[in-house]
Design a protein around this motif. Structure first.
Motif, PDB file in Angstrom:
ATOM      1  N   SER A 153      21.038   2.157  13.519  1.00  0.00           N
ATOM      2  CA  SER A 153      20.104   2.598  12.479  1.00  0.00           C
ATOM      3  C   SER A 153      18.822   1.786  12.531  1.00  0.00           C
ATOM      4  CB  SER A 153      20.756   2.439  11.099  1.00  0.00           C
ATOM      5  OG  SER A 153      19.840   2.749  10.087  1.00  0.00           O
ATOM      6  N   GLN A 154      17.709   2.465  12.594  1.00  0.00           N
ATOM      7  CA  GLN A 154      16.424   1.769  12.547  1.00  0.00           C
ATOM      8  C   GLN A 154      16.281   1.065  11.202  1.00  0.00           C
ATOM      9  OE1 GLN A 154      12.797   0.545  11.575  1.00  0.00           O
ATOM     10  NE2 GLN A 154      13.255   2.507  10.622  1.00  0.00           N
ATOM     11  N   SER A 155      16.418   1.834  10.139  1.00  0.00           N
ATOM     12  CA  SER A 155      16.142   1.296   8.797  1.00  0.00           C
ATOM     13  C   SER A 155      17.265   0.409   8.274  1.00  0.00           C
ATOM     14  CB  SER A 155      15.970   2.453   7.816  1.00  0.00           C
ATOM     15  OG  SER A 155      17.188   3.189   7.723  1.00  0.00           O
TER      16      SER A 155
ATOM     17  N   THR B  34      20.213   4.053   5.998  1.00  0.00           N
ATOM     18  CA  THR B  34      20.580   5.467   5.960  1.00  0.00           C
ATOM     19  C   THR B  34      21.927   5.619   5.248  1.00  0.00           C
ATOM     20  OG1 THR B  34      19.346   5.790   7.960  1.00  0.00           O
ATOM     21  CG2 THR B  34      20.916   7.516   7.396  1.00  0.00           C
TER      22      THR B  34
END
Ligand code: G6P
Length: 608
Positions: free
Chosen positions: A346-348, A351
């Protein structure tokens, strides 16, 4: 998704709040607003639409509220359409709040409050929290917050101001992220660091159930029993430049061009003596050798990085890998147990589906490894093992550099796993690692040739639909190419395994359904070319992404995007994704779309 900012200090805050909100625009939103303590009242200005056309226009017309303490919000509608009245901040003159997340039991609370004589103006779940706080408030904000939270179910990050406390901001969170920034004579709350980077790099991560109370000079934290808590300060290692366009027309283009450098920052510290070394992330060869099965769970582009990872891990380490869409995985009673490794990408790191899937995997006894870009995010904090990607802030909604470093990490992991399992020897592992280290140079070379991508983009503008095809790793990559195009250009496209096309989807081919064929895998090359011929003879315009030295005949492709010949097949996804990103980017530019903030999309999806 929604963004929160708050400022308390000595400066007039309206402009500071609006400018910080603009830094959060990338998260996706459809209305915005601010509320400021102003001469004994709380003055709120909010409007549907983009900040510039909505909120700023209204502030120019009505005047900016005068005051040094305020909260602000960008709203991505969930309960109630985007409208002025549903925008945040929301309050009744005594208490005003901004909220991210979803209050699941808001109907019950609303009914209760209506029975107590409260009226409601908006369709939001947020208004129930504002009114519930008002119901419990009898002079002590923390008491009111604690009582209200005991009734609320769901996810939230809340910024709250009380008319009676004109120099204070209160904040609390559960699931939805919120940080507290510490400045000099001024303090902040924010959904993420990019909003306040120009003011400070020092921040506290607010944990579940912690209440922050800020004024210009101090920040205090309390638990839900009103006991005071000490917290450790964190220092952001992102700088302001990273969150600015730096001369590029769009963040996305800047981020595409940053890829060579972020690969280096991500992989170099994890290579020791020519071999991958992930021990600082809690990953040892023994551990890697102990897993019988691997699941990669993620959403969107991050999930596509998992698909590349699957091919590479299975090929090199011979461990079965399944890639799962997080929102499916969490509800299908997955067969996961002790001895399995669940990798969440996950980038953030926020999510909602990926976070919930990771929690489920832990409950089922699996070990979890997070590959995350945002420091201190929920997924990063809760995983058993953690590899940070060092992409820096990714502002464009459509992910590019984060995907690149996610796959770079998957390669390192696959190499180390294969070595640990004895499937490759040290010499081969060193060779592969050194090839990985060379990819930034190859990408630099590709980035010199943006004209071809622009030319290809110009051919796609009026297409009804597109197909991306490939085999093996090329198919894995096609998925990401197709998603990028959809996200940015709003032209429908699908990715398809080239060999499967003739079993149905080939019926879609017309002269206005171009096909982008990725053909970088030499063992599959001839087979892919046969599949390309199948579509070409049926009238498709074909764009081939392949090695530079291959010169396609006219009966195979109409256009070619050439990649450096000397990239090993296994590492080709890192090279070949670049033209696919550029093609999507230029198609969006040429169609006049909002490249960095495509319609309906949010950067960080913190609701299911
Ligand atoms: C959203 C974004 C996508 C992203 C996905 C997963 O849908 O628009 O670009 O790939 O979320 O986000 P994550 O932060 O978990 O990587």
């Amino acid at each position: 998704m929604c963004g929160i900012v708050g400022y308390v200090g000595r400066q007039q805050c309206a402009d500071i709040l609006v400018s910080a909100l603009k830094k959060l625009e990338y998260r996706g939103y459809d209305s915005a607003g601010i509320a400021v303590h102003s001469n004994g009242k709380i003055k709120t200005v909010k409007a549907k639409g983009k900040i510039a056309e909505g909120l700023e226009a209204k502030l120019a017309k009505e005047g900016k509220p005068y005051g040094t303490c305020g909260i602000a919000h960008t709203r991505w509608a969930t309960h109630g359409e985007p409208s002025d009245v549903n925008s945040h901040p929301i309050g009744n003159g005594r208490i005003t709040i901004v909220h991210n997340g979803i209050i699941e039991n808001y109907r019950e609370i609303k009914e209760f409050l209506i029975s107590k004589g409260y009226g409601f103006e908006s369709e939001t779940d947020t208004e129930t929290v504002a009114k519930l706080l008002d119901y419990y408030y009898s002079g002590d904000p923390i008491d009111a917050i604690i009582s209200a939270l005991s009734d609320i179910e769901g996810a939230y990050a809340l910024g709250i101001i009380f008319r009676d406390f004109p120099e204070k901001i209160y904040a609390v969170r559960k699931e939805s992220p919120l940080i507290v920034g510490k400045g000099k004579g001024e303090n902040f709350i924010a959904s993420d660091m990019t909003a306040i980077l120009e003011h400070t790099k020092e921040y506290y991560l607010l944990e579940q159930g912690e209440i922050a109370v800020l004024d210009g000079d101090s920040i205090s934290f309390y638990n839900l029993h009103k006991g005071s808590i000490e917290k450790t300060i964190c220092i952001a290692d992102w700088d302001m430049d990273a969150a600015e366009k730096g001369g590029y027309e769009h963040f996305m283009l800047k981020e595409i061009h940053e890829q060579p450098s972020v690969i280096k920052t991500t992989i170099n510290p994890r290579i020791k003596d020519g071999l991958p070394d992930l021990s600082e992330c809690g990953i040892t060869p023994e551990k890697l050798n102990s897993y019988k099965r691997i699941f990669v769970v993620a959403c969107g582009t991050a999930m596509h990085a998992g698909v590349v990872g699957r091919y590479v891990i299975e090929k090199l380490a011979r461990v079965p890998v399944s890639v799962e869409i997080a929102s499916e995985f969490r509800y299908r009673e997955p067969i996961v147990s002790e001895g399995d490794l669940v990798i969440v990408i996950s980038q953030s790191g926020e999510t909602a589906d990926s976070l919930a899937a990771m929690r489920l995997a832990k409950q089922l006894g699996a070990e979890t490894l997070a590959i995350v870009n945002v420091k201190g995010s929920s997924i990063a904090r809760e995983a058993d093992m953690l590899i940070y990607t060092h992409a820096g802030p990714e502002i464009a909604v459509a992910s590019t550099k984060a995907y690149m470093v996610q796959i770079a990490v998957m390669y390192l992991l696959a190499f180390e796993m294969a070595l640990a399992a004895g499937k490759i020897d040290e010499t081969e592992c060193r060779r592969l690692t050194s090839l990985l280290r060379e990819t930034p140079e190859k990408i630099e070379k590709i980035l010199e040739n943006t004209e071809d991508a622009q030319y290809i983009a110009a051919q796609l503008l009026t297409a009804d639909s597109l197909l991306y095809i490939g085999r093996g790793l090329d198919y894995a990559l096609s998925m990401e190419g197709s998603l990028k195009l959809k996200e940015l250009s709003y032209i429908h496209s699908e990715s398809y395994a080239a060999g499967e096309l003739k079993h149905g989807t080939i019926s879609l081919i017309t002269d206005n359904v171009p096909v982008i064929a990725v053909a970088t895998q030499q063992n599959l090359f001839d087979k892919t070319i046969s599949n390309i011929k199948e579509v070409k003879t049926r009238g498709a315009k074909v764009i081939i992404v392949c090695r530079e030295s291959y010169v396609p005949d006219k009966d195979i492709a109409d256009f070619k995007f050439g990649l450096p010949d000397d990239v090993e097949d296994l590492l080709m996804p890192m090279a070949a994704v670049v033209p696919l990103q550029l093609i999507a980017y230029y198609t969006s530019v040429l169609r006049g779309n909002d490249v960095d903030k495509p319609r309906n999309l949010a950067k960080s999806v913190t609701v299911e």
